[in-house]
Scaffold this active site. Sequence first.
Site, PDB file in Angstrom:
ATOM      1  N   SER A  32      10.806   1.100 -20.643  1.00 39.66           N
ATOM      2  CA  SER A  32      11.627   0.221 -20.190  1.00 39.66           C
ATOM      3  C   SER A  32      12.995   0.215 -20.983  1.00 39.66           C
ATOM      4  CB  SER A  32      11.112  -1.148 -20.473  1.00 39.66           C
ATOM      5  OG  SER A  32      11.891  -2.198 -19.754  1.00 39.66           O
ATOM      6  N   HIS A  33      13.399  -0.933 -21.705  1.00 44.25           N
ATOM      7  CA  HIS A  33      14.513  -1.120 -22.479  1.00 44.25           C
ATOM      8  C   HIS A  33      14.527  -0.321 -23.866  1.00 44.25           C
ATOM      9  CE1 HIS A  33      11.682  -3.952 -23.539  1.00 44.25           C
ATOM     10  NE2 HIS A  33      12.288  -3.902 -24.557  1.00 44.25           N
ATOM     11  N   ASP A  86      18.291  -2.230 -16.964  1.00 45.32           N
ATOM     12  CA  ASP A  86      17.717  -1.477 -18.296  1.00 45.32           C
ATOM     13  C   ASP A  86      17.114  -0.204 -17.971  1.00 45.32           C
ATOM     14  OD1 ASP A  86      15.489  -2.203 -16.671  1.00 45.32           O
ATOM     15  OD2 ASP A  86      14.209  -2.626 -18.543  1.00 45.32           O
ATOM     16  N   ASP A  91      14.230   1.329 -16.939  1.00 44.37           N
ATOM     17  CA  ASP A  91      13.542   1.398 -15.721  1.00 44.37           C
ATOM     18  C   ASP A  91      13.895   0.324 -14.618  1.00 44.37           C
ATOM     19  OD1 ASP A  91      12.617  -0.741 -17.279  1.00 44.37           O
ATOM     20  OD2 ASP A  91      10.535  -0.592 -16.302  1.00 44.37           O
ATOM     21  N   ASP A 104      14.318  -2.782 -13.984  1.00 44.25           N
ATOM     22  CA  ASP A 104      13.470  -4.088 -13.565  1.00 44.25           C
ATOM     23  C   ASP A 104      14.223  -5.209 -14.345  1.00 44.25           C
ATOM     24  OD1 ASP A 104      12.627  -3.577 -16.321  1.00 44.25           O
ATOM     25  OD2 ASP A 104      10.488  -3.697 -15.761  1.00 44.25           O
ATOM     26  N   ARG A 105      15.307  -5.034 -15.308  1.00 41.42           N
ATOM     27  CA  ARG A 105      16.097  -6.246 -16.075  1.00 41.42           C
ATOM     28  C   ARG A 105      17.352  -6.151 -15.474  1.00 41.42           C
ATOM     29  NH1 ARG A 105      14.375  -6.823 -22.211  1.00 41.42           N
ATOM     30  NH2 ARG A 105      12.061  -6.201 -21.868  1.00 41.42           N
ATOM     31  N   GLU A 115      13.080 -15.024 -19.804  1.00 41.46           N
ATOM     32  CA  GLU A 115      14.179 -14.993 -20.462  1.00 41.46           C
ATOM     33  C   GLU A 115      14.874 -13.600 -20.980  1.00 41.46           C
ATOM     34  OE1 GLU A 115      14.053 -13.889 -23.846  1.00 41.46           O
ATOM     35  OE2 GLU A 115      12.060 -13.346 -23.355  1.00 41.46           O
ATOM     36  N   LYS A 161       9.463  -7.487 -11.732  1.00 40.37           N
ATOM     37  CA  LYS A 161      10.822  -7.762 -11.718  1.00 40.37           C
ATOM     38  C   LYS A 161      11.723  -6.958 -11.186  1.00 40.37           C
ATOM     39  CE  LYS A 161      11.133  -7.229 -16.881  1.00 40.37           C
ATOM     40  NZ  LYS A 161       9.733  -6.788 -17.345  1.00 40.37           N
TER      41      LYS A 161
HETATM   42  C1  VG1 Z   1       9.318  -7.841 -23.792  1.00 41.36           C
HETATM   43  C2  VG1 Z   1       9.885  -9.120 -23.100  1.00 41.36           C
HETATM   44  C3  VG1 Z   1       8.910  -9.627 -21.756  1.00 41.36           C
HETATM   45  C4  VG1 Z   1       8.908  -8.344 -20.907  1.00 41.36           C
HETATM   46  C5  VG1 Z   1       8.541  -7.330 -21.359  1.00 41.36           C
HETATM   47  C6  VG1 Z   1       8.332  -6.040 -20.479  1.00 41.36           C
HETATM   48  O1  VG1 Z   1       8.035  -8.254 -24.171  1.00 41.36           O
HETATM   49  O2  VG1 Z   1      10.029 -10.231 -23.890  1.00 41.36           O
HETATM   50  O3  VG1 Z   1       9.432 -11.007 -21.275  1.00 41.36           O
HETATM   51  O4  VG1 Z   1       8.094  -8.803 -19.772  1.00 41.36           O
HETATM   52  O5  VG1 Z   1       9.300  -6.920 -22.650  1.00 41.36           O
HETATM   53  O6  VG1 Z   1       9.791  -5.853 -20.182  1.00 41.36           O
HETATM   54  P1  VG1 Z   1       7.823  -8.220 -25.634  1.00 41.36           P
HETATM   55  O7  VG1 Z   1       6.207  -8.428 -25.862  1.00 41.36           O
HETATM   56  O8  VG1 Z   1       8.531  -7.354 -26.655  1.00 41.36           O
HETATM   57  O9  VG1 Z   1       8.409  -9.886 -26.134  1.00 41.36           O
HETATM   58  V1  VG1 Z   1      10.348  -4.241 -19.731  1.00 41.36           V
HETATM   59  O10 VG1 Z   1      11.617  -4.567 -18.946  1.00 41.36           O
HETATM   60  O11 VG1 Z   1       9.086  -3.490 -19.943  1.00 41.36           O
HETATM   61  O12 VG1 Z   1       9.849  -3.695 -18.340  1.00 41.36           O
HETATM   62 CO    CO Z   2      12.420  -2.750 -18.082  1.00 41.31          CO
END
Ligand code: VG1
Ligand code: CO
Length: 544
Positions: free
Chosen positions: A114-115, A278, A280, A282-283, A365, A377
């Site tokens: 992800s990010h 981000d 991947d 989804d954000r 959030e 998402k």
């Molecule tokens: C973080 C975010 C959460 C999100 C997760 C995956 O998790 O707070 O809201 O669903 O990342 O996002 P954590 O446990 O680090 O707070 V991402 O864009 O994987 O797909």
């Molecule tokens: Co992501």
Amino acid sequence: MTSISTVKTTPIAGQRPGTSGLRKKVPVFQEPHYLENFVQSVFDCLEGIEGATLVIGGDGRYHNAEAIQTILKMAAANGAVRLLVGRDGLLSTPAVSAVIRARKAYGGFILSASHNPGGPKGDFGIKYNIGNGGPAPEKVTEAVYVRTQAIDAYRIVEAPDVDLSAIGSTAIGDATVEVIDPVADYKALMAQLFDFARIRSMFESGFRMRFDAMHAVTGPYAKAILEDALGAPAGTVINGTPLPDFGGGHPDPNLVHAAELVAVMAGADAPDLGAASDGDGDRNLILGQNLFVTPSDSLAVLAANAHLAPGYAGGLKGVARSMPTSQAVDRVAKEMGIGCFETPTGWKFFGNLLDAGMATLCGEESAGTGSDHVREKDGLWAVLLWLNILAVRQEPVTDIVRAHWRQFGRNVYSRHDYEGVDSDAAGRLMSELKSKLDSLAGTTHGDLAVERADDFAYRDPVDQSVSANQGVRIFFEGGSRIVFRLSGTGTEGATLRVYLERYQPDPARHDDEPQAALADLIRAADGIAGIRCHTGRDKPTVIT
Ligand code: VG1
Ligand code: CO
């Protein structure tokens, strides 16, 4: 003749999926059998993989190409017969979800962290999604984890790597690998939900936007949809070519990591809308001229206006937000007379609500917003819903948000992250905090009085499964709230997240700078949890 090898292996410690799949540093995924152990453990927990169709793709980060080849060969060896892969191994997370649903696949693998940053020393990750297109629920991820501790062999087809650079089909063992256009299914879905003609004419009449793909997976999607289909001028999409190391950047669309875009939106010649996604896809980050729309506010504004887009013209069945997300959307749901659900952090908890038709819109959030169109998402979807609303209302982003605050009040909000904290120290902070929850009620912190405090546990209203220990909530009189939880996506030490929220009904105070408006809550958070003393930090690493 297909040659399937059964390779002996031994369990690998710590293969426990976090908030969003298994995430580790690239060198960990490169260790012998590491990826294979996890993938075989997933297959061992699936019933009916024989003859199945699977979707496989990732965000293009370093190690994506190698991991995909391994998974294809293992999927074939485990009995899957049709393997759909995005060209060059690329598929955004919401696109995987869309393809699984559109093609009625059995499930899919998403390769992404992800990010989190990528590159040889960056992060890598893998997540399994089920047939509804969404992340596997906890009962599946737990079963996989248990399996990783007992596994003794994995199966793989002995075959050369498959060429993923061109659309077409190749045999691998008894399975067929189909390389598909990563954008097509997703784009068709977006065209059903949104009024493309209306958005197109808004661009024709001079509307300007800037979309920062952060050198990650959304580049090709944003170009195909915003520039090619909707007629936004070339150059609207910046950093639009996916790179294995995201150009050395941190593909997290927030105020810190999307600083370049934030500066553009604060400039004299700012476009009408600024957006980013981000790693991947989804954000989403939404910026008006000189205005950061917090993801919590964005969810609330989208809920209040979604009916302006064709896909949601019939209204919303309900909304859902993760627990730390601000309560702004709750106020909209109340006004609309629809259900509002509060779930633990992570998209997997929205799946049942969406499947059951109890919620249409969901959000977190952390810049995640989505709807029942897929089970993830969806960053670009959120941008398109904003565009559709802007095309109908013909008002600047800033005016829409301000009008929303005037109607509903403002939930002033900020998240403070303490990254790379010593894991034991973070654990002690949380356990000390949990041990004193009962005694907090009635205590005062400056002008703030604690109403009640708890450790959030969620009972899924559909399958009644319970997820405990999802973060500490402290409620203050007047609607303010502090939430403490530890991240489940980090790969180094622990990350403490502190979520701060204050309800401000007075329009004269809506322009107050958020950190100043939250100053007494910030002090109270340290007073209650001893953040400085436990972490040794005098300020957060990231404020969003
Ligand atoms: C973080 C975010 C959460 C999100 C997760 C995956 O998790 O707070 O809201 O669903 O990342 O996002 P954590 O446990 O680090 O707070 V991402 O864009 O994987 O797909
Ligand atoms: Co992501």
